[in-house]
Structures are given as structure tokens and as C-alpha cells.
Design an enzyme around this catalytic site. Sequence first.
Site, PDB file in Angstrom:
ATOM      1  N   GLU A 255       0.840  -1.190   0.000  1.00 58.62           N
ATOM      2  CA  GLU A 255       0.000   0.000   0.000  1.00 58.62           C
ATOM      3  C   GLU A 255       0.884   1.253   0.000  1.00 58.62           C
ATOM      4  OE1 GLU A 255      -3.132  -0.062  -0.382  1.00 58.62           O
ATOM      5  OE2 GLU A 255      -3.843  -2.023   0.292  1.00 58.62           O
TER       6      GLU A 255
ATOM      7  N   ILE B 255     -10.153  -8.792   8.529  1.00 60.30           N
ATOM      8  CA  ILE B 255      -9.605  -7.447   8.674  1.00 60.30           C
ATOM      9  C   ILE B 255      -9.617  -6.752   7.327  1.00 60.30           C
ATOM     10  CG2 ILE B 255      -8.133  -8.066  10.627  1.00 60.30           C
ATOM     11  CD1 ILE B 255      -5.783  -8.195   8.721  1.00 60.30           C
ATOM     12  N   HIS B 256      -9.538  -5.426   7.369  1.00 61.88           N
ATOM     13  CA  HIS B 256      -9.539  -4.628   6.145  1.00 61.88           C
ATOM     14  C   HIS B 256      -8.205  -4.785   5.434  1.00 61.88           C
ATOM     15  CE1 HIS B 256     -10.393  -1.449   3.350  1.00 61.88           C
ATOM     16  NE2 HIS B 256      -9.406  -0.702   3.797  1.00 61.88           N
ATOM     17  N   ASP B 257      -8.252  -5.126   4.154  1.00 60.72           N
ATOM     18  CA  ASP B 257      -7.032  -5.392   3.403  1.00 60.72           C
ATOM     19  C   ASP B 257      -6.468  -4.167   2.711  1.00 60.72           C
ATOM     20  OD1 ASP B 257      -6.655  -8.210   3.833  1.00 60.72           O
ATOM     21  OD2 ASP B 257      -8.426  -8.542   2.599  1.00 60.72           O
ATOM     22  N   GLY B 258      -7.107  -3.004   2.830  1.00 58.78           N
ATOM     23  CA  GLY B 258      -6.636  -1.819   2.151  1.00 58.78           C
ATOM     24  C   GLY B 258      -7.199  -1.729   0.740  1.00 58.78           C
TER      25      GLY B 258
END
Length: 273
Positions: free
Chosen positions: A55, A110-113
Site C-alpha cells: 500500500e 480485517i480490512h485489506d486496504g
Amino acid sequence: MDSLVDSIRKWRTELGGGADSLAVVAGAFHILQPGNLSVVLAARRSARHVCALIESDIETGGRPFIPLEDRGEMAASLKGVVKTLSSPSAGAECWIAALKPFRWVSCNEIHDGILGGQAAALADARVSVPLLPGCSTSEVLAAIRVKQTPVRIPAAFSGSAPEEPGERGVLVTVNGCFDVLHVGHLRFLAQARAMGGRLIAMINDDASVRNYKGADRPVFPLPFREAALAALKTVSAVRPFGEDNPLRLISELTPGIHVKGGSYEPDRVADER
């Protein structure tokens, strides 16, 4: 963007194979922690090669504390990772699609971006990794702030890795706590490995780290620190020791070269020399 897509597509064609040939993971990789390492290890088990999407500073909320270049170097140092990619999210679908076919490996809880979300949507197959409570970067940093260390590693973490077969050439050893791995560690280990054919990292156990660095260290317990070192391309094997110095292990291993980092005072390494 077209040139990036073309180069990725050419690389993927040369790599060959289907989704079992390439696993894709994503993350900020600010630090190597149990959560992201478990995903990379799962990716290694599920495909022959791994591509890590890093990211960018924009996707991490504009508040990275490790530069993008160093974060990419961290991911690229892991065994199995053959390519790292990072680009602003605009148009990312095109270059992520150029990686197809691939298997997406992540923790679904969870949020992976942004890049991770796009990769998940384009994947040909998916592998889910269990959530490791307390092991995200933000949770690790919170534990450090309140001195609740070492961070507890859940039983779901599987960090075991087979040792490399013995290579030809000189046996090289290094020693240290190797607590929170950073780019300085990676470059030091790479320089040491380049001096011979096999590198063994001798690592302080938790008690000896506390004696040396203080009651709130290490940040990560020995099992994770061993797993993190073993996951690096430069490291052939890891050996823990509980003494104040690695003299016993040096005597047992009889390396051709023992390498020390420049931060060690000369009088502290006289016996090792």
C-alpha cells in the site's frame, strides 16, 4: 500506466502456470508482525511464487512511519516473494488484472486496504488465514506504549519453516536480539550472507534480551522472532541461546566467519573475536 501493465503482463506470462503458480498478498508492511507474516507464509504454502502489493503512502492514510521504499524492501526480503508492486489506487485494477491468474491470500476478518480489496475482487481463487488477535501493527504499537510486551502470539500462528539444505561455501554466523526487524537488519544479514554459502542467525532468548535491553523487551517473543528470521531469504537456519553472549554456540557451530554489526563496542566482542 500502459507500460506498467505491459511489463507485469509480460512477467506473468514468463512465470507461467495457473493460480497455483502465483499467490498475491497485500499490506502496508510497516513492520513485520505475526499477522502479515502468517499471510505470507500461507501464500508460500498455497502457490509456488508470491507477489506482495505494498500500500502506498496515500493508501495507508498519509501517516506511514516507514518510507514506501523500505517497506517494499521488507516484503521483498521474505522467502517466496518474487515481486513487489506499489502504485496509487487510481487505475490499479488494470495492473492487478495483469497478474491473473492468481490466488488471493488474506485474513478475511480485517480490512485489506485499497489494493487488497481490488486484488480480492480480481482473484481466481482465495485462501483465508485465521485472524491473530493482538497482532496487527496498531495493536503491537499499542502494546509497546503500555509496556505489555512481549506481544502474545496466538496458537493459530504457524511460523515453522524447514531449514535450508547445506549449501557449499563458508558457514557464516551472526548474533543478536532481532526483535523488531527493520531495513538495517535486512541489509546487515544480506551482507553477512554474501560472505559465505550458509548463514545461521544466533538469537537471544527472551530472558537474555530482558537482561540486555530491559524489562519491557523483547517486543516479540522468541518463537515469532525465530519465525521472522527463518522467513528471510538470507537466513539458512536460526539457533537460540540463553547466555549473555553466543560463545557456546560459536564453539559448537565453528563458523568460518562470524559477523558483527557496527554498533557493537570492540571491548564487548573480544571473546567472540
